[in-house]
Design a protein around this motif. Sequence first.
Motif, mmCIF file in Angstrom:
data_model
loop_
_atom_site.group_PDB
_atom_site.id
_atom_site.type_symbol
_atom_site.label_atom_id
_atom_site.label_comp_id
_atom_site.label_asym_id
_atom_site.label_seq_id
_atom_site.Cartn_x
_atom_site.Cartn_y
_atom_site.Cartn_z
ATOM 1 N N THR A 319 0.841 -1.208 0.000
ATOM 2 C CA THR A 319 0.000 0.000 0.000
ATOM 3 C C THR A 319 0.871 1.251 0.000
ATOM 4 O O THR A 319 2.086 1.185 0.233
ATOM 5 C CB THR A 319 -0.906 0.035 1.241
ATOM 6 N N ASP A 364 -4.363 4.328 1.975
ATOM 7 C CA ASP A 364 -4.737 2.912 1.915
ATOM 8 C C ASP A 364 -4.800 2.389 0.485
ATOM 9 O O ASP A 364 -5.182 1.239 0.255
ATOM 10 C CB ASP A 364 -6.071 2.688 2.624
ATOM 11 N N SER A 366 -3.692 0.872 -3.088
ATOM 12 C CA SER A 366 -2.705 -0.132 -3.485
ATOM 13 C C SER A 366 -1.709 0.514 -4.433
ATOM 14 O O SER A 366 -2.098 1.214 -5.377
ATOM 15 C CB SER A 366 -3.404 -1.310 -4.168
#
Length: 425
Positions: A319, A364, A366
């Motif tokens: 992340t 958060d 990716s």
Amino acid sequence: MNKHVVNRTSVSALMGASIFDASGALFGRVREFAVDLTTDVHLVKALVIRRASAKTRDLPIVLRIAEMQLDETSRLRLGTDANPIELSADHAYLLLERDLLDQQIIDVHGHKVVRVNDVDLIWSPASETQPELALRITEVEVGMRGALRRLLKGLPAPAVDQLSRRFGPNAIPWEFVDLIDRDPARRVKLKIEQEGLSRIHPSDLADILEELAPAERQALFRSLDEEVAAEALEEVDPRMQQTLIESLDSEQIAGIVEEMDPGAAADLLSELSEEQSDAILEEMNPEERQDVEELLEFPSDSAAGRMTTEYIALDKETTVVAAIAALREFEGDIESVLDIFLLDEEGKIAFVVPLVKLLLAAGDASLKDLANGHIVSCDVDTNGKKVAELFDKYNLRSLPVVDEEKQLVGVVHAEQVIALLRSKR
């Protein structure tokens, strides 16, 4: 003397000036200007004087500026409590005429090397805030104005001043000057300001080193801390690199090499004799030594010979928050990190993420969702010409290098390609 009057002068103007005792009789003449580097580098602490009655073998004497007075006609007189002492052979003064005039110095502000022609001084009379007479260093003259003053030294001051005004000032404020201890055997250790040098870009510092005479060059390089020395060493050509380290022992060189990019370190060691290279590697920490030894196995004109092993490679499911944490923990040159490489389970490159994209991404998110749509890489044995062509064709910031199993083993940055192209000229 009016306490609000401030007189400007210079080393060339004051050299040979008469000093009178309290009764008005000639006491001696100025021969030098002594600066105590351990107390205040901006003040001439004392004048070195040759007594009027001195014999050939008599030593010069030192008289503190604070023990003098400047009368209404700008003549120097000894105060009633003056205590002249002989100039000892082991004195620790910087002597402006001997140690500074005609010497090469570093203009930290202008990032260049210049030669000192004169030193500008200013008399600061006693006042309520300053109980004693002071002689302050303001600038060093590096142009024709200072050279003319020196040439006309001894002529009436007004005439010299009038003639020198025909040339524009070319001076460097004293606080922007770094003095070089050009000969370790000298009594005076000239001060190098590490803070000033560390603010200079490594490329500018490399230019300065190349401009200096050999003795000054070695003195300056030896004065640098290991990190700054490593950065400067990476910016000079191989021949100059060898010149800079030739006066250092293997342990000192190893300390600098450990701070270098592994690829640059390998390039440096590859230019040395096998015996010297092995001695330096022996002094290095095991981790840094292993990185450099691996790179030494590749030809210098190959992708592997130009790559660095300092890069950030993370799992493909990482992340943004985890990537930022990895950046904070990165021990290499953080300024060289332009892309983050995401690897699959086999260590192969799955995604390449430009570092700049992290700035706008949610924590958060990716990391792979920020990746570029294509991956450009090269093999370890790709020649330098092909590497340069890839950078040009795809407008790359960095180029990952992979081994026979397509696993990431290093990264070539644009500056390494530029250095390769320059070496081909």
